[in-house]
Design a protein around this motif. Structure first.
Motif, PDB file in Angstrom:
ATOM      1  N   ILE A   1      10.375  85.815  79.741  1.00 48.01           N
ATOM      2  CA  ILE A   1       9.272  84.788  80.145  1.00 48.01           C
ATOM      3  C   ILE A   1       9.311  86.517  81.002  1.00 48.01           C
ATOM      4  N   VAL A   2       7.493  86.702  81.266  1.00 51.84           N
ATOM      5  CA  VAL A   2       7.291  88.039  82.223  1.00 51.84           C
ATOM      6  C   VAL A   2       6.144  87.878  82.837  1.00 51.84           C
ATOM      7  N   GLY A   3       6.169  88.286  83.705  1.00 55.48           N
ATOM      8  CA  GLY A   3       5.721  88.734  85.323  1.00 55.48           C
ATOM      9  C   GLY A   3       6.165  88.954  86.370  1.00 55.48           C
ATOM     10  N   ARG A   4       5.257  88.934  87.962  1.00 54.03           N
ATOM     11  CA  ARG A   4       5.394  89.927  88.451  1.00 54.03           C
ATOM     12  C   ARG A   4       6.140  88.860  89.620  1.00 54.03           C
ATOM     13  N   PRO A   5       6.569  89.371  90.682  1.00 57.59           N
ATOM     14  CA  PRO A   5       7.658  88.069  91.547  1.00 57.59           C
ATOM     15  C   PRO A   5       7.007  87.264  92.216  1.00 57.59           C
ATOM     16  N   ASN A   6       7.434  86.486  92.000  1.00 60.42           N
ATOM     17  CA  ASN A   6       7.084  84.609  92.730  1.00 60.42           C
ATOM     18  C   ASN A   6       5.736  83.764  91.940  1.00 60.42           C
ATOM     19  N   VAL A   7       5.448  84.557  90.572  1.00 65.58           N
ATOM     20  CA  VAL A   7       4.686  83.598  89.980  1.00 65.58           C
ATOM     21  C   VAL A   7       5.252  82.154  89.379  1.00 65.58           C
ATOM     22  N   GLY A   8       6.674  82.423  89.133  1.00 63.64           N
ATOM     23  CA  GLY A   8       7.150  80.611  89.600  1.00 63.64           C
ATOM     24  C   GLY A   8       8.098  81.004  87.091  1.00 63.64           C
ATOM     25  N   LYS A   9       8.842  82.590  87.719  1.00 68.19           N
ATOM     26  CA  LYS A   9       9.353  82.958  86.526  1.00 68.19           C
ATOM     27  C   LYS A   9      11.297  82.084  86.389  1.00 68.19           C
ATOM     28  N   SER A  10      11.518  82.052  87.477  1.00 71.68           N
ATOM     29  CA  SER A  10      12.707  81.547  87.220  1.00 71.68           C
ATOM     30  C   SER A  10      12.829  80.108  87.093  1.00 71.68           C
ATOM     31  N   THR A  11      12.126  79.606  87.836  1.00 71.84           N
ATOM     32  CA  THR A  11      11.538  77.724  87.979  1.00 71.84           C
ATOM     33  C   THR A  11      10.485  77.308  86.731  1.00 71.84           C
ATOM     34  N   LEU A  12       9.882  78.233  86.202  1.00 71.60           N
ATOM     35  CA  LEU A  12       9.455  77.610  84.366  1.00 71.60           C
ATOM     36  C   LEU A  12      10.708  78.090  83.517  1.00 71.60           C
ATOM     37  N   PHE A  13      11.788  79.173  83.897  1.00 73.67           N
ATOM     38  CA  PHE A  13      13.747  79.473  83.025  1.00 73.67           C
ATOM     39  C   PHE A  13      13.662  77.734  83.100  1.00 73.67           C
ATOM     40  N   ASN A  14      13.715  76.975  84.359  1.00 69.22           N
ATOM     41  CA  ASN A  14      15.390  76.283  84.948  1.00 69.22           C
ATOM     42  C   ASN A  14      14.567  75.127  84.069  1.00 69.22           C
ATOM     43  N   LYS A  15      13.260  74.996  83.865  1.00 69.84           N
ATOM     44  CA  LYS A  15      12.683  73.865  83.509  1.00 69.84           C
ATOM     45  C   LYS A  15      12.602  73.746  81.747  1.00 69.84           C
ATOM     46  N   LEU A  16      12.671  74.882  81.567  1.00 71.37           N
ATOM     47  CA  LEU A  16      12.674  74.981  79.758  1.00 71.37           C
ATOM     48  C   LEU A  16      14.281  75.246  79.670  1.00 71.37           C
TER      49      LEU A  16
END
Ligand code: GDP
Ligand code: MG
Length: 163
Positions: free
Chosen positions: A7-22
Motif C-alpha cells: 500500500i503506497v501513497g502520500r501521508p494522510n490518504v488513509g493507507k493505515s486505515t485500509l491496511f487495518n480494514k484488510l
C-alpha cells in the motif's frame, strides 16, 4: 501464495486505515496528521482463497514534513522492488496533489501492476475529483472508503486478478 501487496501513497490518504480494514483488526496506527508510525506494517491477508502478504509502506514513515517528499519516493521505490501488486492510494476529498504526481511518476516506470485507489469516498456518490485521477495514468480508479468499508470487495477482486 507468496505474493506481496504494498500500500503506497502520500501521508494522510488513509493507507493505515485500509491496511487495518484488510487485516481485519487494528495493527497499524491511524494518525490525524502525517508523522511517525512505529507499529507493525505487514500482515497476512486473504481474498477468494488467495493468500498474500500486505505491507503498509507508511508504517516506516519517520521524521519531519520536509523529509516526507524524499521518503515517499523511497517507499514507492521499495514497493516497486518487493511487491507483486501495488495499491496506490489517493484522497478523493483532496483530489490530485503534487505528491500524488511524484509517486505516480515512480510507479509508472515499474512493470508492476498498480491499482489506483481513491479513498475517502464515504457514500455512494462519486468523488467530485474522480475524473482528475485518470491523469495519473493507471486507468480506472477504484473508489473506496477505508473507514466506512465501502468498495473493499471490488478493490480486492482487482488486486488478486494479478496473481
Ligand atoms: P496514512 O497516513 O496514509 O496511513 O493515513 P491514516 O490511515 O493514518 O489516515 C489519515 C486520516 O484519514 C485519519 O484521520 C483517518 O481517520 C482518515 N481516513 C482514513 N480513511 C478514511 C476514509 O475512508 N474516509 C474518511 N472520511 N477519512 C478517512
Ligand atoms: Mg499510516
Amino acid at each position: 501464495s507468496n505474493a506481496f501487496v504494498a500500500i503506497v501513497g502520500r501521508p494522510n490518504v488513509g493507507k493505515s486505515t485500509l491496511f487495518n480494514k484488510l487485516a481485519g483488526r487494528k495493527i497499524a496506527i491511524v494518525e490525524d496528521s502525517p508523522g511517525v508510525t512505529r507499529d507493525r506494517n505487514y500482515t497476512r491477508a486473504e481474498w477468494l482463497n488467495k493468500h498474500f502478504t500486505l505491507i503498509d509502506t507508511g508504517g516506516i514513515e519517520v521524521g519531519s514534513e520536509e523529509l516526507i517528499p524524499s521518503l515517499i519516493k523511497k517507499q514507492a521505490q521499495m514497493a516497486i522492488e518487493t511487491a507483486h501488486v501495488i495499491m496506490f492510494v489517493v484522497d478523493g476529498k483532496e483530489g490530485v496533489t503534487l505528491g500524488d504526481r511524484e509517486i505516480a511518476q515512480i510507479l509508472r516506470k515499474s512493470s508492476k501492476p498498480v491499482v489506483l485507489v481513491v479513498n475517502k469516498v464515504d457514500n455512494s456518490k462519486m468523488s467530485e475529483n474522480f475524473y482528475d485521477f485518470y491523469e495519473l495514468g493507471f486507468g480506472d480508479p477504484i473508489e473506496i472508503s477505508a473507514s466506512v468499508g465501502l468498495g473493499i470487495g471490488d478493490l480486492l477482486d482487482k488486486v488478486v486478478e494479478n496473481f
